[in-house]
Scaffold this motif. Structure first.
Motif, mmCIF file in Angstrom:
data_model
loop_
_atom_site.group_PDB
_atom_site.id
_atom_site.type_symbol
_atom_site.label_atom_id
_atom_site.label_comp_id
_atom_site.label_asym_id
_atom_site.label_seq_id
_atom_site.Cartn_x
_atom_site.Cartn_y
_atom_site.Cartn_z
ATOM 1 N N GLY A 72 63.946 -24.623 98.747
ATOM 2 C CA GLY A 72 63.881 -25.910 98.075
ATOM 3 C C GLY A 72 64.605 -26.961 98.896
ATOM 4 O O GLY A 72 64.771 -26.818 100.119
ATOM 5 N N GLU A 73 65.044 -28.019 98.263
ATOM 6 C CA GLU A 73 65.763 -29.095 98.940
ATOM 7 C C GLU A 73 66.998 -28.531 99.655
ATOM 8 O O GLU A 73 67.904 -27.998 99.020
ATOM 9 C CB GLU A 73 66.173 -30.156 97.917
ATOM 10 N N PRO A 74 67.042 -28.626 100.988
ATOM 11 C CA PRO A 74 68.115 -27.949 101.726
ATOM 12 C C PRO A 74 69.507 -28.496 101.445
ATOM 13 O O PRO A 74 70.492 -27.785 101.666
ATOM 14 C CB PRO A 74 67.722 -28.153 103.201
ATOM 15 N N ASP A 75 69.603 -29.738 100.980
ATOM 16 C CA ASP A 75 70.895 -30.304 100.634
ATOM 17 C C ASP A 75 71.015 -30.521 99.127
ATOM 18 O O ASP A 75 71.760 -31.393 98.665
ATOM 19 C CB ASP A 75 71.117 -31.624 101.382
ATOM 20 N N GLY A 76 70.306 -29.705 98.361
ATOM 21 C CA GLY A 76 70.338 -29.817 96.913
ATOM 22 C C GLY A 76 71.643 -29.315 96.321
ATOM 23 O O GLY A 76 72.550 -28.862 97.028
ATOM 24 N N LYS A 77 71.728 -29.372 94.994
ATOM 25 C CA LYS A 77 72.941 -28.940 94.298
ATOM 26 C C LYS A 77 73.251 -27.478 94.603
ATOM 27 O O LYS A 77 72.353 -26.649 94.671
ATOM 28 C CB LYS A 77 72.763 -29.105 92.787
ATOM 29 N N HIS A 78 74.548 -27.205 94.759
ATOM 30 C CA HIS A 78 74.954 -25.830 95.062
ATOM 31 C C HIS A 78 76.430 -25.661 94.737
ATOM 32 O O HIS A 78 77.201 -26.619 94.829
ATOM 33 C CB HIS A 78 74.705 -25.488 96.533
ATOM 34 N N PHE A 79 76.827 -24.429 94.347
ATOM 35 C CA PHE A 79 78.212 -24.144 93.993
ATOM 36 C C PHE A 79 78.716 -22.907 94.721
ATOM 37 O O PHE A 79 77.949 -22.020 95.078
ATOM 38 C CB PHE A 79 78.348 -23.940 92.477
ATOM 39 N N GLU A 80 80.056 -22.844 94.868
ATOM 40 C CA GLU A 80 80.716 -21.767 95.613
ATOM 41 C C GLU A 80 80.783 -20.486 94.783
ATOM 42 O O GLU A 80 80.953 -20.514 93.574
ATOM 43 C CB GLU A 80 82.119 -22.230 96.024
ATOM 44 N N CYS A 81 80.714 -19.380 95.487
ATOM 45 C CA CYS A 81 80.531 -18.058 94.889
ATOM 46 C C CYS A 81 81.731 -17.545 94.103
ATOM 47 O O CYS A 81 81.637 -17.238 92.912
ATOM 48 C CB CYS A 81 80.186 -17.083 96.024
ATOM 49 N N TRP A 82 82.885 -17.397 94.743
ATOM 50 C CA TRP A 82 83.986 -16.667 94.125
ATOM 51 C C TRP A 82 84.700 -17.467 93.040
ATOM 52 O O TRP A 82 85.206 -16.895 92.072
ATOM 53 C CB TRP A 82 84.959 -16.171 95.193
ATOM 54 N N THR A 83 84.730 -18.791 93.174
ATOM 55 C CA THR A 83 85.233 -19.601 92.071
ATOM 56 C C THR A 83 84.404 -19.344 90.827
ATOM 57 O O THR A 83 84.921 -19.198 89.713
ATOM 58 C CB THR A 83 85.188 -21.089 92.441
ATOM 59 N N MET A 84 83.089 -19.269 91.030
ATOM 60 C CA MET A 84 82.167 -19.014 89.925
ATOM 61 C C MET A 84 82.380 -17.628 89.322
ATOM 62 O O MET A 84 82.326 -17.455 88.094
ATOM 63 C CB MET A 84 80.726 -19.159 90.420
ATOM 64 N N LEU A 85 82.625 -16.618 90.144
ATOM 65 C CA LEU A 85 82.845 -15.274 89.598
ATOM 66 C C LEU A 85 84.076 -15.239 88.701
ATOM 67 O O LEU A 85 84.088 -14.542 87.680
ATOM 68 C CB LEU A 85 82.975 -14.259 90.739
ATOM 69 N N GLY A 86 85.127 -15.989 89.066
ATOM 70 C CA GLY A 86 86.285 -16.068 88.199
ATOM 71 C C GLY A 86 85.937 -16.677 86.846
ATOM 72 O O GLY A 86 86.435 -16.228 85.801
ATOM 73 N N ALA A 87 85.066 -17.693 86.868
ATOM 74 C CA ALA A 87 84.635 -18.308 85.610
ATOM 75 C C ALA A 87 83.767 -17.349 84.806
ATOM 76 O O ALA A 87 83.925 -17.231 83.575
ATOM 77 C CB ALA A 87 83.873 -19.598 85.904
ATOM 78 N N TRP A 88 82.863 -16.640 85.466
ATOM 79 C CA TRP A 88 82.018 -15.666 84.769
ATOM 80 C C TRP A 88 82.861 -14.548 84.154
ATOM 81 O O TRP A 88 82.514 -14.012 83.103
ATOM 82 C CB TRP A 88 81.008 -15.066 85.733
ATOM 83 N N ALA A 89 83.953 -14.197 84.812
ATOM 84 C CA ALA A 89 84.814 -13.154 84.266
ATOM 85 C C ALA A 89 85.344 -13.538 82.892
ATOM 86 O O ALA A 89 85.588 -12.669 82.047
ATOM 87 C CB ALA A 89 85.976 -12.893 85.228
ATOM 88 N N GLU A 90 85.523 -14.842 82.658
ATOM 89 C CA GLU A 90 85.982 -15.327 81.364
ATOM 90 C C GLU A 90 84.842 -15.610 80.396
ATOM 91 O O GLU A 90 84.990 -15.444 79.183
ATOM 92 C CB GLU A 90 86.813 -16.605 81.548
#
Length: 259
Positions: A48-66
């Protein structure tokens, strides 16, 4: 054919979506009965759009853990190049505790050159990145054994990739789960090579769970992969609208096969 219970994972790709949509997708996947929710470790969209919205992996895993309570979580896969091995071990131990023991440590050697160039990492060569992964895995294991408090469990290590000379040898020595991809003919070849690496390392290949990314219909593809020993089937879904239709089919197939 595998004797393991069949499991279904979902890779919720953190691209082209607001985080609220990603969080809802993780919660919905858990409600549907998925076994593992993965993201990926990149800094830019892969399609898709190469500069589209994107988020970092491990910060997100910490949030998913909660934000989740039952489903296992992990990266499919962490890029070894982006973090010091000892730091990664500490991050994994921390998310393990936040999630009450639901983390899978997925890792690979890295391949997406744009990530490296934009964030200032040396891309090098594929062989060099695999050599760095070979150096990192024992360091991760050592650090996990030294941390206080210790992880809540022996954190499962998933190694992704199909390189026959180096990657699969690392799987035989270090992994609890091997993740590959491709049609059944490709998977069959990789499985045979992995079994030989296990024999060379003096390891029982049945100790390693076999995982595969899937895009096709479960009724056609599932039995073929299961006969090759695959027991974990992962469906990738991307934003902004996360479509669970194929994932639902795989969950229904898993439930029917597991009885």
């Amino acid at each position: 054919m595998t004797d393991r219970k069949l499991r279904v994972g979902v890779q919720i790709q953190p691209q082209h979506a607001d985080y609220a949509a990603i969080r809802r997708a993780a919660s919905e996947a858990e409600e549907l009965g998925v076994d593992i929710a993965f993201n990926w470790d990149h800094f830019y969209p892969l399609y898709g759009e190469p500069d589209g919205k994107h988020f970092e992996c491990w910060t997100m895993l910490g949030a998913w853990a909660e934000s989740t309570s039952r489903v296992e979580i992990g990266a499919l896969v962490t890029c070894n190049s982006y973090r010091n091995p000892e730091l990664l071990a500490d991050m994994a131990r921390t998310v393990d505790h936040i999630s009450d023991g639901r983390l899978i440590l997925g890792i690979g050697s890295g391949w997406f050159e744009k990530d490296y160039d934009e964030y200032g990492y040396e891309f090098g060569t594929a062989g060099g990145r695999l050599d760095e992964l070979a150096d990192a895995l024992p360091r991760i294991e050592k650090r996990l054994g030294a941390l206080n408090p210790a992880p809540t469990r022996k954190i499962p290590v998933l190694i992704g990739g199909g390189g026959e000379k180096k990657t699969l040898k690392l799987v035989a020595r270090h992994a609890d789960i091997w993740h590959g991809f491709g049609d059944p003919e490709v998977v069959e070849r990789k499985v045979k090579i992995l079994d030989q690496h296990c024999a060379d390392a003096g390891r029982d290949p049945s100790e390693i769970e076999r995982s595969c990314g899937v895009q096709g219909e479960p009724g056609e593809l599932g039995p073929k992969l299961r006969d090759l020993g695959v027991s974990l089937f992962t469906v990738g879904i991307g934003g902004p609208d996360y479509d669970f239709s194929l994932l639902r089919k795989w969950i229904s197939w898993r439930d029917a096969e597991n009885g």
